[in-house]
Motif scaffolding. Structure first.
Motif, PDB file in Angstrom:
ATOM      1  N   MET A  99      -4.478   1.421  -6.160  1.00  0.00           N
ATOM      2  CA  MET A  99      -5.236   0.588  -5.233  1.00  0.00           C
ATOM      3  C   MET A  99      -5.628  -0.705  -5.929  1.00  0.00           C
ATOM      4  SD  MET A  99      -8.649   1.304  -2.948  1.00  0.00           S
ATOM      5  CE  MET A  99      -9.850   1.248  -4.283  1.00  0.00           C
ATOM      6  N   LEU A 100      -5.383  -1.830  -5.279  1.00  0.00           N
ATOM      7  CA  LEU A 100      -5.825  -3.121  -5.779  1.00  0.00           C
ATOM      8  C   LEU A 100      -7.066  -3.515  -4.996  1.00  0.00           C
ATOM      9  CD1 LEU A 100      -3.810  -3.855  -7.947  1.00  0.00           C
ATOM     10  CD2 LEU A 100      -2.587  -2.856  -6.005  1.00  0.00           C
ATOM     11  N   SER A 101      -8.129  -3.851  -5.730  1.00  0.00           N
ATOM     12  CA  SER A 101      -9.434  -4.018  -5.100  1.00  0.00           C
ATOM     13  C   SER A 101     -10.111  -5.300  -5.528  1.00  0.00           C
ATOM     14  CB  SER A 101     -10.322  -2.816  -5.472  1.00  0.00           C
ATOM     15  OG  SER A 101     -11.649  -2.990  -5.019  1.00  0.00           O
ATOM     16  N   CYS A 102     -10.720  -5.990  -4.566  1.00  0.00           N
ATOM     17  CA  CYS A 102     -11.658  -7.071  -4.845  1.00  0.00           C
ATOM     18  C   CYS A 102     -12.710  -7.015  -3.740  1.00  0.00           C
ATOM     19  CB  CYS A 102     -10.962  -8.439  -4.894  1.00  0.00           C
ATOM     20  SG  CYS A 102     -10.306  -9.010  -3.315  1.00  0.00           S
ATOM     21  N   ASP A 103     -13.686  -7.894  -3.775  1.00  0.00           N
ATOM     22  CA  ASP A 103     -14.751  -7.833  -2.776  1.00  0.00           C
ATOM     23  C   ASP A 103     -14.222  -8.043  -1.363  1.00  0.00           C
ATOM     24  OD1 ASP A 103     -16.620  -7.378  -4.734  1.00  0.00           O
ATOM     25  OD2 ASP A 103     -17.326  -9.460  -4.832  1.00  0.00           O
ATOM     26  N   ALA A 104     -13.136  -8.813  -1.223  1.00  0.00           N
ATOM     27  CA  ALA A 104     -12.665  -9.190   0.106  1.00  0.00           C
ATOM     28  C   ALA A 104     -11.694  -8.199   0.725  1.00  0.00           C
ATOM     29  CB  ALA A 104     -12.004 -10.570   0.051  1.00  0.00           C
ATOM     30  N   VAL A 105     -10.959  -7.454  -0.096  1.00  0.00           N
ATOM     31  CA  VAL A 105      -9.923  -6.591   0.465  1.00  0.00           C
ATOM     32  C   VAL A 105      -9.526  -5.512  -0.541  1.00  0.00           C
ATOM     33  CG1 VAL A 105      -7.960  -7.972  -0.373  1.00  0.00           C
ATOM     34  CG2 VAL A 105      -7.720  -6.629   1.731  1.00  0.00           C
ATOM     35  N   LYS A 106      -9.076  -4.373  -0.004  1.00  0.00           N
ATOM     36  CA  LYS A 106      -8.514  -3.290  -0.815  1.00  0.00           C
ATOM     37  C   LYS A 106      -7.155  -2.942  -0.221  1.00  0.00           C
ATOM     38  CE  LYS A 106     -12.873  -1.273  -2.400  1.00  0.00           C
ATOM     39  NZ  LYS A 106     -13.623  -2.526  -2.187  1.00  0.00           N
ATOM     40  N   VAL A 107      -6.121  -2.944  -1.085  1.00  0.00           N
ATOM     41  CA  VAL A 107      -4.763  -2.677  -0.611  1.00  0.00           C
ATOM     42  C   VAL A 107      -4.115  -1.599  -1.460  1.00  0.00           C
ATOM     43  CG1 VAL A 107      -4.386  -4.964   0.402  1.00  0.00           C
ATOM     44  CG2 VAL A 107      -3.911  -4.609  -2.024  1.00  0.00           C
ATOM     45  N   ILE A 108      -3.236  -0.830  -0.828  1.00  0.00           N
ATOM     46  CA  ILE A 108      -2.579   0.288  -1.501  1.00  0.00           C
ATOM     47  C   ILE A 108      -1.091   0.221  -1.216  1.00  0.00           C
ATOM     48  CG2 ILE A 108      -2.360   2.810  -1.656  1.00  0.00           C
ATOM     49  CD1 ILE A 108      -5.485   1.217  -0.112  1.00  0.00           C
ATOM     50  N   PRO A 109      -0.247  -0.003  -2.222  1.00  0.00           N
ATOM     51  CA  PRO A 109       1.196   0.070  -1.999  1.00  0.00           C
ATOM     52  C   PRO A 109       1.660   1.528  -1.987  1.00  0.00           C
ATOM     53  CG  PRO A 109       0.751  -0.574  -4.260  1.00  0.00           C
ATOM     54  CD  PRO A 109      -0.582  -0.433  -3.591  1.00  0.00           C
ATOM     55  N   VAL A 110       2.244   1.963  -0.892  1.00  0.00           N
ATOM     56  CA  VAL A 110       2.700   3.356  -0.785  1.00  0.00           C
ATOM     57  C   VAL A 110       3.880   3.596  -1.716  1.00  0.00           C
ATOM     58  CG1 VAL A 110       3.662   5.107   0.760  1.00  0.00           C
ATOM     59  CG2 VAL A 110       1.808   3.617   1.551  1.00  0.00           C
ATOM     60  N   THR A 111       4.803   2.651  -1.795  1.00  0.00           N
ATOM     61  CA  THR A 111       5.845   2.672  -2.820  1.00  0.00           C
ATOM     62  C   THR A 111       5.474   1.597  -3.829  1.00  0.00           C
ATOM     63  OG1 THR A 111       7.271   1.084  -1.665  1.00  0.00           O
ATOM     64  CG2 THR A 111       7.568   3.418  -1.156  1.00  0.00           C
ATOM     65  N   VAL A 112       5.730   1.845  -5.108  1.00  0.00           N
ATOM     66  CA  VAL A 112       5.157   0.959  -6.120  1.00  0.00           C
ATOM     67  C   VAL A 112       6.243   0.267  -6.944  1.00  0.00           C
ATOM     68  CG1 VAL A 112       3.417   0.759  -7.944  1.00  0.00           C
ATOM     69  CG2 VAL A 112       3.157   2.496  -6.191  1.00  0.00           C
ATOM     70  N   HIS A 113       6.604   0.823  -8.072  1.00  0.00           N
ATOM     71  CA  HIS A 113       7.493   0.133  -9.002  1.00  0.00           C
ATOM     72  C   HIS A 113       8.956   0.455  -8.699  1.00  0.00           C
ATOM     73  CE1 HIS A 113       3.663   0.189 -11.493  1.00  0.00           C
ATOM     74  NE2 HIS A 113       3.930  -1.084 -11.276  1.00  0.00           N
ATOM     75  N   LEU A 114       9.398  -0.053  -7.547  1.00  0.00           N
ATOM     76  CA  LEU A 114      10.767   0.118  -7.097  1.00  0.00           C
ATOM     77  C   LEU A 114      11.300  -1.221  -6.612  1.00  0.00           C
ATOM     78  CD1 LEU A 114      10.327   3.325  -4.880  1.00  0.00           C
ATOM     79  CD2 LEU A 114      11.329   3.252  -7.162  1.00  0.00           C
ATOM     80  N   SER A 115      12.619  -1.386  -6.667  1.00  0.00           N
ATOM     81  CA  SER A 115      13.201  -2.556  -6.019  1.00  0.00           C
ATOM     82  C   SER A 115      12.917  -2.471  -4.523  1.00  0.00           C
ATOM     83  CB  SER A 115      14.713  -2.598  -6.250  1.00  0.00           C
ATOM     84  OG  SER A 115      15.354  -1.559  -5.512  1.00  0.00           O
ATOM     85  N   LEU A 116      12.975  -3.595  -3.842  1.00  0.00           N
ATOM     86  CA  LEU A 116      12.698  -3.594  -2.408  1.00  0.00           C
ATOM     87  C   LEU A 116      13.681  -2.684  -1.680  1.00  0.00           C
ATOM     88  CD1 LEU A 116      11.045  -4.623  -0.068  1.00  0.00           C
ATOM     89  CD2 LEU A 116      12.495  -6.668   0.013  1.00  0.00           C
ATOM     90  N   ARG A 117      14.959  -2.727  -2.076  1.00  0.00           N
ATOM     91  CA  ARG A 117      15.969  -1.860  -1.452  1.00  0.00           C
ATOM     92  C   ARG A 117      15.594  -0.381  -1.628  1.00  0.00           C
ATOM     93  NH1 ARG A 117      21.301  -2.917  -0.376  1.00  0.00           N
ATOM     94  NH2 ARG A 117      21.211  -4.808  -1.675  1.00  0.00           N
ATOM     95  N   ASP A 118      15.219   0.003  -2.854  1.00  0.00           N
ATOM     96  CA  ASP A 118      14.879   1.399  -3.117  1.00  0.00           C
ATOM     97  C   ASP A 118      13.568   1.794  -2.441  1.00  0.00           C
ATOM     98  OD1 ASP A 118      17.169   1.677  -4.616  1.00  0.00           O
ATOM     99  OD2 ASP A 118      16.163   1.457  -6.551  1.00  0.00           O
TER     100      ASP A 118
END
Length: 353
Positions: free
Chosen positions: A161-180
């Motif tokens: 999870m990437l967090s700051c005061d304004a927003v929290k976001v979670i990448p469901v897929t992480v360290h993959l190429s966009l295709r993968d």
């Protein structure tokens, strides 16, 4: 912070040729009195030389146990010694130092799981350099999960999870190429992430009834299948499952309308389908104060939301704000956990047997 964790935080070395040492030293000089006590696992001589190079007055004190860090912290930077294989030139990483970088992570996790440190704050690593040194994991998150599993926590499913005061976001897929990432996206992965995020928002971020936005993958949310069926076949069923489990989730919503101020007011965290869909908005909204938080581990781990920045390493130009935010975020999570444990103990003590 009005209250500090009972134990110090463990800070890892990170890539020694990057800006990790720069932001560590600058944070102690500029914010030390207001930071939660921590110790760093690093080579004392390297930090002394780097402080001299940066023109910073940082008394470095080698410690032998984490317990010494709390009393030491406001007079000197506590360092638990970790030797490097070769000298460090800022901006010029050397794979021969990769084992020391990895050992620093190993020791921080072991000390935290062993009850000697409150949590782990990792300084940025260079995955490319570590891979040259024999590291086989895509990044910190996956390696930390393996360490937890080896320590006897087999059910670990870490979520970034990437967090700051304004927003929290979670990448469901992480360290993959966009295709993968597109090929690997599943309803199960979205549901697993949603469950963990909702629980963590309740446990660590004072959100008793968290609301989750779920981003679409394709432009315009797929246009009812005309631009892709992932929303219909994968994402919408996952949202329905989360709702069936009592989690306040909505979507899939086109990602290009999810991150303006009015949209962000409508949710506590946003599940994104791939790495950059999550990281571009948070780094645009608040680049210097973003924090990487790993959810789902049996210990608390945060990190600055940026990389090694070899181009400015050793120059004094690096901004320590994200590292400072990572320290404070870790401490807040520790304190909330301590309060929850204390409340549970009190409730158990007053429950009739």
């Amino acid at each position: 912070m009005s209250r500090m964790p009972k134990l110090p935080l463990a800070v890892t070395m990170g890539e020694p040729a990057g800006i990790g040492g720069d932001i560590l030293l600058k944070a102690w000089v500029e914010h030390g009195g207001a930071l939660p006590p921590f110790f760093v696992i690093d080579e004392p001589a390297r930090l002394i030389g780097l402080a001299r190079r940066l023109g910073l007055e940082v008394p470095v004190r080698e410690i032998t146990t984490p317990a010494e860090a709390r009393d030491t912290f406001h007079q000197a930077l506590p360092v638990l010694a970790q030797s490097l294989a070769t000298s460090v030139i800022p901006g010029s990483p050397d794979p021969r130092n990769a084992p020391a970088v990895i050992a620093s992570i190993d020791r921080a996790v072991a000390l935290t799981l062993g009850g000697e440190a409150a949590g782990v704050v990792t300084l940025p690593i260079s995955k490319h350099i570590l891979h040259q040194g024999g590291f086989t994991h895509p990044g910190h998150t996956e390696y930390l999960a393996e360490l937890a599993q080896k320590a006897g926590h087999p059910a670990v499913a870490p979520i970034m999870m990437l967090s700051c005061d304004a927003v929290k976001v979670i990448p469901v897929t992480v360290h993959l190429s966009l295709r993968d990432a597109i090929v690997s996206l599943t309803s199960e992965a979205i549901v697993t992430a949603g469950r963990q995020v909702a629980q963590s928002l309740r446990d660590f971020f004072a959100r008793p009834n968290p609301r989750l936005a779920v981003a679409a993958l394709n432009p315009h949310g797929g246009e009812n299948g005309d631009m892709g069926r992932e929303e219909i076949d994968i994402i919408a069923p996952a949202v329905a499952q989360l709702q069936a489990e009592g989690i306040d989730a909505f979507g899939p919503t086109p990602a290009d309308t999810l991150f303006h101020p009015e949209a962000r007011d409508g949710y506590d965290a946003c599940l994104c389908m791939y790495h950059d869909q999550a990281l571009i908005p948070i780094k645009t909204i608040d680049f210097h104060h973003g924090v990487n938080v790993t959810l789902g581990l049996p210990f608390i781990r945060t990190s600055p939301d940026h990389g090694t920045a070899f181009g400015i390493a050793g120059s004094g130009k690096a901004n320590p704000s994200s590292f400072v935010a990572a320290l404070r975020q870790a401490a807040e999570m520790v304190i909330r956990h301590e309060r929850a444990v204390l409340a549970a103990e009190r409730a158990a003590a007053h429950t009739p047997s």
